[in-house]
Design a protein around this motif. Sequence first.
Motif, PDB file in Angstrom:
ATOM      1  N   GLN A  39       0.851  -1.185   0.000  1.00  0.00           N
ATOM      2  CA  GLN A  39       0.000   0.000   0.000  1.00  0.00           C
ATOM      3  C   GLN A  39       0.882   1.228   0.000  1.00  0.00           C
ATOM      4  N   ALA A  40       0.755   1.986  -1.063  1.00  0.00           N
ATOM      5  CA  ALA A  40       1.481   3.240  -1.199  1.00  0.00           C
ATOM      6  C   ALA A  40       0.645   4.365  -0.610  1.00  0.00           C
ATOM      7  N   PRO A  41       1.281   5.454  -0.201  1.00  0.00           N
ATOM      8  CA  PRO A  41       0.539   6.583   0.373  1.00  0.00           C
ATOM      9  C   PRO A  41      -0.552   7.068  -0.573  1.00  0.00           C
ATOM     10  N   GLY A  42      -1.746   7.187  -0.054  1.00  0.00           N
ATOM     11  CA  GLY A  42      -2.843   7.700  -0.840  1.00  0.00           C
ATOM     12  C   GLY A  42      -3.442   6.728  -1.837  1.00  0.00           C
ATOM     13  N   LYS A  43      -2.976   5.480  -1.802  1.00  0.00           N
ATOM     14  CA  LYS A  43      -3.477   4.480  -2.753  1.00  0.00           C
ATOM     15  C   LYS A  43      -4.089   3.298  -2.012  1.00  0.00           C
ATOM     16  N   GLU A  44      -4.888   2.543  -2.736  1.00  0.00           N
ATOM     17  CA  GLU A  44      -5.484   1.350  -2.156  1.00  0.00           C
ATOM     18  C   GLU A  44      -4.445   0.230  -2.035  1.00  0.00           C
ATOM     19  N   ARG A  45      -4.706  -0.666  -1.110  1.00  0.00           N
ATOM     20  CA  ARG A  45      -3.847  -1.833  -0.975  1.00  0.00           C
ATOM     21  C   ARG A  45      -3.914  -2.675  -2.248  1.00  0.00           C
ATOM     22  N   GLU A  46      -2.777  -3.216  -2.627  1.00  0.00           N
ATOM     23  CA  GLU A  46      -2.657  -3.947  -3.890  1.00  0.00           C
ATOM     24  C   GLU A  46      -2.032  -5.317  -3.638  1.00  0.00           C
ATOM     25  N   GLY A  47      -2.673  -6.354  -4.141  1.00  0.00           N
ATOM     26  CA  GLY A  47      -2.107  -7.688  -4.050  1.00  0.00           C
ATOM     27  C   GLY A  47      -0.972  -7.842  -5.043  1.00  0.00           C
ATOM     28  N   VAL A  48       0.212  -8.193  -4.576  1.00  0.00           N
ATOM     29  CA  VAL A  48       1.405  -8.237  -5.406  1.00  0.00           C
ATOM     30  C   VAL A  48       1.711  -9.652  -5.889  1.00  0.00           C
ATOM     31  N   SER A  49       1.635 -10.612  -4.969  1.00  0.00           N
ATOM     32  CA  SER A  49       2.039 -11.974  -5.301  1.00  0.00           C
ATOM     33  C   SER A  49       1.454 -12.930  -4.285  1.00  0.00           C
ATOM     34  N   CYS A  50       1.384 -14.186  -4.690  1.00  0.00           N
ATOM     35  CA  CYS A  50       0.943 -15.226  -3.765  1.00  0.00           C
ATOM     36  C   CYS A  50       1.699 -16.502  -4.099  1.00  0.00           C
ATOM     37  N   ILE A  51       2.067 -17.242  -3.071  1.00  0.00           N
ATOM     38  CA  ILE A  51       2.700 -18.541  -3.270  1.00  0.00           C
ATOM     39  C   ILE A  51       1.861 -19.597  -2.580  1.00  0.00           C
ATOM     40  N   THR A  52       1.663 -20.717  -3.272  1.00  0.00           N
ATOM     41  CA  THR A  52       0.832 -21.789  -2.735  1.00  0.00           C
ATOM     42  C   THR A  52       1.539 -22.502  -1.583  1.00  0.00           C
ATOM     43  N   PRO A  53       0.823 -23.278  -0.784  1.00  0.00           N
ATOM     44  CA  PRO A  53       1.424 -23.880   0.419  1.00  0.00           C
ATOM     45  C   PRO A  53       2.677 -24.709   0.156  1.00  0.00           C
ATOM     46  N   THR A  54       2.700 -25.429  -0.942  1.00  0.00           N
ATOM     47  CA  THR A  54       3.878 -26.261  -1.237  1.00  0.00           C
ATOM     48  C   THR A  54       4.982 -25.486  -1.949  1.00  0.00           C
ATOM     49  N   GLY A  55       4.658 -24.270  -2.374  1.00  0.00           N
ATOM     50  CA  GLY A  55       5.630 -23.501  -3.139  1.00  0.00           C
ATOM     51  C   GLY A  55       5.679 -23.877  -4.602  1.00  0.00           C
ATOM     52  N   TYR A  57       3.660 -23.118  -6.939  1.00  0.00           N
ATOM     53  CA  TYR A  57       3.129 -22.110  -7.873  1.00  0.00           C
ATOM     54  C   TYR A  57       3.097 -20.751  -7.189  1.00  0.00           C
ATOM     55  N   ALA A  58       3.469 -19.747  -7.950  1.00  0.00           N
ATOM     56  CA  ALA A  58       3.372 -18.374  -7.458  1.00  0.00           C
ATOM     57  C   ALA A  58       2.856 -17.503  -8.580  1.00  0.00           C
ATOM     58  N   ASN A  59       2.022 -16.569  -8.272  1.00  0.00           N
ATOM     59  CA  ASN A  59       1.562 -15.621  -9.275  1.00  0.00           C
ATOM     60  C   ASN A  59       1.885 -14.201  -8.835  1.00  0.00           C
ATOM     61  N   TYR A  60       1.867 -13.316  -9.825  1.00  0.00           N
ATOM     62  CA  TYR A  60       2.344 -11.955  -9.639  1.00  0.00           C
ATOM     63  C   TYR A  60       1.475 -10.991 -10.433  1.00  0.00           C
ATOM     64  N   ILE A  61       1.358  -9.772  -9.913  1.00  0.00           N
ATOM     65  CA  ILE A  61       0.723  -8.760 -10.738  1.00  0.00           C
ATOM     66  C   ILE A  61       1.683  -8.395 -11.866  1.00  0.00           C
ATOM     67  N   GLU A  62       1.097  -7.887 -12.919  1.00  0.00           N
ATOM     68  CA  GLU A  62       1.860  -7.637 -14.131  1.00  0.00           C
ATOM     69  C   GLU A  62       3.045  -6.708 -13.906  1.00  0.00           C
ATOM     70  N   SER A  63       2.873  -5.724 -13.057  1.00  0.00           N
ATOM     71  CA  SER A  63       3.902  -4.700 -12.897  1.00  0.00           C
ATOM     72  C   SER A  63       5.172  -5.209 -12.209  1.00  0.00           C
ATOM     73  N   VAL A  64       5.122  -6.393 -11.602  1.00  0.00           N
ATOM     74  CA  VAL A  64       6.316  -6.913 -10.924  1.00  0.00           C
ATOM     75  C   VAL A  64       6.832  -8.199 -11.568  1.00  0.00           C
ATOM     76  N   LYS A  65       6.145  -8.707 -12.547  1.00  0.00           N
ATOM     77  CA  LYS A  65       6.587  -9.941 -13.205  1.00  0.00           C
ATOM     78  C   LYS A  65       7.985  -9.769 -13.787  1.00  0.00           C
ATOM     79  N   ASN A  70       8.721 -14.819  -5.438  1.00  0.00           N
ATOM     80  CA  ASN A  70       8.141 -15.258  -4.169  1.00  0.00           C
ATOM     81  C   ASN A  70       8.611 -16.690  -3.905  1.00  0.00           C
ATOM     82  N   SER A  71       9.141 -16.946  -2.727  1.00  0.00           N
ATOM     83  CA  SER A  71       9.600 -18.295  -2.401  1.00  0.00           C
ATOM     84  C   SER A  71       9.337 -18.564  -0.923  1.00  0.00           C
ATOM     85  N   ARG A  72       9.482 -19.812  -0.530  1.00  0.00           N
ATOM     86  CA  ARG A  72       9.200 -20.147   0.862  1.00  0.00           C
ATOM     87  C   ARG A  72      10.054 -21.295   1.342  1.00  0.00           C
ATOM     88  N   ASP A  73      10.270 -21.302   2.650  1.00  0.00           N
ATOM     89  CA  ASP A  73      10.956 -22.398   3.329  1.00  0.00           C
ATOM     90  C   ASP A  73      10.068 -22.779   4.500  1.00  0.00           C
TER      91      ASP A  73
END
Length: 129
Positions: A39-55, A57-65, A70-73
């Motif tokens: 969430q940037a100042p004055g802007k709405e919260r934006e979903g950037v990325s998500c990673i599934t429980p096993t890792g 699969y991850a998806n991203y908004i276009e602007s950060v692809k 995104n990774s996990r341990d």
Amino acid sequence: QLYLVESGGGLVQPGESLRLSCLASGESLDHYAIGWFRQAPGKEREGVSCITPTGSYANYIESVKGRFTNSRDNAKKTVFLQMNSLKPEDTAVYSCAAGARSEPYYKIYYYLGSSYDSWGQGTQVIVSS
């Protein structure tokens, strides 16, 4: 109950990198998808990325692809957001969130705040020359 704490934010110049961490406590992360929001100042919260429980699969908004990874341990109860080639428009408070719906669900609805049940408090990222 699952608790999440973000770290790794800071002030960097355009083109530089940061790695954010989301550390969980209270429960295992094994069954949770983890989303990153900003969430940037004055802007709405934006979903950037998500990673599934096993890792698997991850998806991203276009602007950060191609720039964010995104990774996990799960053994360390930690999820990471590697952010490369940072731009001034990436400046925001970044938060991680956990949700326990199905993997197919998160492949579609990862960007919705309502898809998650536990939230961290956020870490500030400032990209400026």
